[in-house]
Design a protein around this motif. Structure first.
Motif, PDB file in Angstrom:
ATOM      1  N   TRP A  18     -43.104 -21.467 -12.593  1.00  0.00           N
ATOM      2  CA  TRP A  18     -43.457 -21.182 -11.205  1.00  0.00           C
ATOM      3  C   TRP A  18     -44.268 -19.896 -11.118  1.00  0.00           C
ATOM      4  O   TRP A  18     -45.254 -19.807 -10.362  1.00  0.00           O
ATOM      5  CB  TRP A  18     -42.189 -21.059 -10.357  1.00  0.00           C
ATOM      6  N   ALA A  22     -47.792 -18.648  -9.155  1.00  0.00           N
ATOM      7  CA  ALA A  22     -47.691 -17.616  -8.122  1.00  0.00           C
ATOM      8  C   ALA A  22     -48.515 -16.388  -8.473  1.00  0.00           C
ATOM      9  O   ALA A  22     -49.012 -15.689  -7.583  1.00  0.00           O
ATOM     10  CB  ALA A  22     -46.231 -17.230  -7.921  1.00  0.00           C
ATOM     11  N   THR A 217     -42.291 -10.056  -2.047  1.00  0.00           N
ATOM     12  CA  THR A 217     -43.712  -9.763  -2.045  1.00  0.00           C
ATOM     13  C   THR A 217     -43.934  -8.481  -1.255  1.00  0.00           C
ATOM     14  O   THR A 217     -43.673  -8.444  -0.044  1.00  0.00           O
ATOM     15  CB  THR A 217     -44.525 -10.907  -1.421  1.00  0.00           C
TER      16      THR A 217
END
Length: 238
Positions: A18, A22, A217
């Motif tokens: 993943w 990303a 984030t």
């Protein structure tokens, strides 16, 4: 700058897969310890080879910062205390590991190793003092264990405070400290995924099941921290 923050991948390869996708959407990836897993049936030296390959592929996509955790140690260093020798051997222009301080734009990242005794603890203290000189507008630390005095070191039953880190934060006043280690803290009563120590923001994304790892984030332009906790999420203004 958008910084993707996560920790405690513990050799969960779907999470690394993943992360490869990303990474293309952010300016930097910060992995804050326990990239490997000492209880995995896969030998640690094999894990090191596989994780090194992932880190190299990530560094082809963006800037990567990777700090060691307690699961990453694989033998004594020159001083006889345990270190993540496999991580320190990695060499890529955009991969920065234990012991590094690197400036990306107006942000300095300092990547602290997991320390195993008084000598490696002293090395971390010296690393932070050196990185404090002529610091730019923003200073971010990667340090696997969360500091004392915050809910990030509480797992719902017990607290595992790192007083040394709290003392270094008080001494140097970084803007942001990225941590991990206490997997359950973001979801635990009395725990959390973010906290303040003085003017320093401290974050621990946690570790959870599912195809997408828990992550944060950080957006230094919008001045936000956006936490994805698998079954819940939260945004805080910095």
């Amino acid at each position: 700058m958008r910084i993707l923050v996560l920790s405690d991948l513990h050799y969960r390869l779907p999470h690394y897969d993943w992360l490869l996708g990303a990474a293309e959407k952010v300016d930097a990836v910060a992995i804050v310890g326990d990239l490997a897993d000492v209880v995995s049936p896969v030998p640690h030296d094999v894990q090191a080879v596989v994780v090194a390959e992932y880190l190299g592929r990530l560094a082809e996509r963006t800037t990567v910062l990777a700090a060691s955790g307690n699961h990453d140690l694989d033998g004594p260093g020159a001083h006889g205390e345990q270190v993540a020798t496999w991580l320190r051997r990695l060499d890529h222009e955009r991969l920065h590991v234990d012991g590094a301080s690197v400036d990306v734009g107006d942000t300095r990242f300092t990547v602290c190793p997991w320390w195993d005794g008084p000598l490696t603890r002293e090395e971390v203290g010296e690393q932070l003092a050196a990185a404090a000189v002529d610091r730019p507008a923003r200073w971010v630390w990667l340090y696997h264990a969360p500091p004392a005095g915050t809910p990030l070191c509480h797992d719902g039953r017990r607290t595992f405070p790192d007083q040394d880190l709290a003392d270094w934060i008080a001494e140097h006043g970084p803007d942001v400290v990225l941590c991990g280690h206490i997997h359950q803290s973001p979801w635990a009563d009395g725990g959390g995924w973010h906290a303040r120590l003085g003017n320093t923001w401290v974050f621990n994304a946690g570790k959870a099941i599912g195809p997408v790892p828990a992550h944060i984030t950080l957006d230094t332009e919008a001045m936000t921290a956006d936490w994805f906790g698998v079954y819940e999420s939260e945004l805080v203004a910095l």
